[in-house]
Write a protein that holds these residues in place. Structure first.
Motif, short mmCIF file in Angstrom:
data_model
loop_
_atom_site.label_atom_id
_atom_site.label_comp_id
_atom_site.label_asym_id
_atom_site.label_seq_id
_atom_site.Cartn_x
_atom_site.Cartn_y
_atom_site.Cartn_z
N ASP A 141 61.27 -42.54 -19.30
CA ASP A 141 61.66 -41.84 -18.06
C ASP A 141 61.56 -40.33 -18.25
O ASP A 141 61.12 -39.62 -17.34
N ASN A 142 61.97 -39.84 -19.42
CA ASN A 142 61.84 -38.40 -19.71
C ASN A 142 60.37 -37.98 -19.71
O ASN A 142 60.03 -36.92 -19.17
N LEU A 143 59.51 -38.79 -20.30
CA LEU A 143 58.08 -38.46 -20.33
C LEU A 143 57.51 -38.43 -18.91
O LEU A 143 56.74 -37.52 -18.56
N ARG A 144 57.91 -39.39 -18.10
CA ARG A 144 57.41 -39.44 -16.72
C ARG A 144 57.92 -38.23 -15.93
O ARG A 144 57.21 -37.69 -15.09
N ARG A 145 59.14 -37.81 -16.21
CA ARG A 145 59.70 -36.63 -15.53
C ARG A 145 58.87 -35.39 -15.85
O ARG A 145 58.60 -34.57 -14.98
N ILE A 146 58.45 -35.27 -17.10
CA ILE A 146 57.59 -34.15 -17.49
C ILE A 146 56.29 -34.21 -16.70
O ILE A 146 55.84 -33.21 -16.13
N GLU A 147 55.67 -35.39 -16.68
CA GLU A 147 54.36 -35.55 -16.02
C GLU A 147 54.41 -35.22 -14.53
O GLU A 147 53.44 -34.71 -13.99
N THR A 148 55.52 -35.52 -13.88
CA THR A 148 55.58 -35.43 -12.42
C THR A 148 56.47 -34.31 -11.91
O THR A 148 56.77 -34.27 -10.72
N CYS A 149 56.87 -33.37 -12.76
CA CYS A 149 57.86 -32.36 -12.37
C CYS A 149 57.32 -31.31 -11.40
O CYS A 149 58.09 -30.57 -10.80
N GLY A 150 56.00 -31.19 -11.27
CA GLY A 150 55.44 -30.23 -10.33
C GLY A 150 55.20 -28.84 -10.91
O GLY A 150 54.74 -27.95 -10.19
N LYS A 151 55.52 -28.64 -12.16
CA LYS A 151 55.27 -27.37 -12.84
C LYS A 151 54.46 -27.66 -14.10
O LYS A 151 54.60 -28.73 -14.70
N PRO A 152 53.61 -26.73 -14.52
CA PRO A 152 52.87 -26.95 -15.77
C PRO A 152 53.81 -26.93 -16.97
O PRO A 152 54.69 -26.06 -17.06
N VAL A 153 53.63 -27.89 -17.85
CA VAL A 153 54.44 -28.00 -19.06
C VAL A 153 53.48 -28.00 -20.26
O VAL A 153 52.50 -28.75 -20.28
N VAL A 154 53.78 -27.15 -21.24
CA VAL A 154 52.93 -27.00 -22.42
C VAL A 154 53.73 -27.38 -23.66
O VAL A 154 54.88 -26.95 -23.82
N ALA A 155 53.13 -28.17 -24.54
CA ALA A 155 53.72 -28.48 -25.84
C ALA A 155 53.15 -27.50 -26.85
O ALA A 155 51.92 -27.39 -27.00
N ALA A 156 54.01 -26.77 -27.53
CA ALA A 156 53.60 -25.81 -28.56
C ALA A 156 53.75 -26.50 -29.92
O ALA A 156 54.85 -26.63 -30.44
N LEU A 157 52.63 -26.96 -30.47
CA LEU A 157 52.64 -27.73 -31.71
C LEU A 157 52.42 -26.80 -32.90
O LEU A 157 51.31 -26.56 -33.33
N THR A 158 53.52 -26.29 -33.42
CA THR A 158 53.45 -25.45 -34.61
C THR A 158 53.67 -26.29 -35.87
O THR A 158 53.67 -25.75 -36.97
N GLY A 159 53.86 -27.56 -35.68
CA GLY A 159 54.02 -28.52 -36.77
C GLY A 159 53.62 -29.89 -36.26
O GLY A 159 53.21 -30.04 -35.10
N SER A 160 53.75 -30.88 -37.09
CA SER A 160 53.26 -32.22 -36.77
C SER A 160 53.94 -32.84 -35.56
O SER A 160 55.12 -32.62 -35.31
#
Length: 135
Positions: free
Chosen positions: A89-108
């Motif tokens: 549900d949290n993942l789906r909320r990210i996908e459909t929130c209406g704002k761009p969301v970026v994951a900053a992968l500074t590690g694994s």
């Protein structure tokens, strides 16, 4: 809100950063993750003039996936299924929130941690041999 997930909002850019720093050496997917991430994400979305969200880690790794100790200790299949449903549900909320969301992968980002990164609209990874991604 759980202090393992903090939100910083820069009004000059309209960017909210959700910082993950769960107890222990790494961010892991367990009930504490869901309890902390969801309110932090909603706090970020509630910022006036929000233009986008960055999800980042204050640990060396972004997120190492499922908390194996939690999985092994959970003997109730229904409870484990409910936990996974909340995570999805949290993942789906990210996908459909209406704002761009970026994951900053500074590690694994591994397993569920990579699923978290994939749910974001964009992923930016540090160019380093220490960064691993995979399911």
């Amino acid at each position: 809100m759980d202090n393992q997930f903090t939100v910083e909002f820069d009004a000059s850019t309209g960017i909210a950063t959700i910082w993950m720093k769960m107890a222990g050496r790494a961010n892991k997917i367990n009930p504490a993750f869901g309890d902390g991430f969801k309110p932090a994400f909603e706090e970020a979305l509630a910022q006036p003039e929000l233009k986008g969200i960055i999800v980042a880690s204050r640990h060396r790794d972004f997120c190492v996936g499922a908390d194996i100790d939690f999985v092994y200790q959970t003997r109730d299949a229904e409870a484990l299924s409910e936990h996974l449903t909340h995570f999805h549900d949290n993942l789906r909320r990210i996908e459909t929130c209406g704002k761009p969301v970026v994951a900053a992968l500074t590690g694994s980002a591994l397993g569920g941690g990579y699923e978290l990164a994939l749910a974001c609209h964009h992923r930016i990874a540090l160019n380093s041999p220490t960064v691993q991604v995979g399911l």
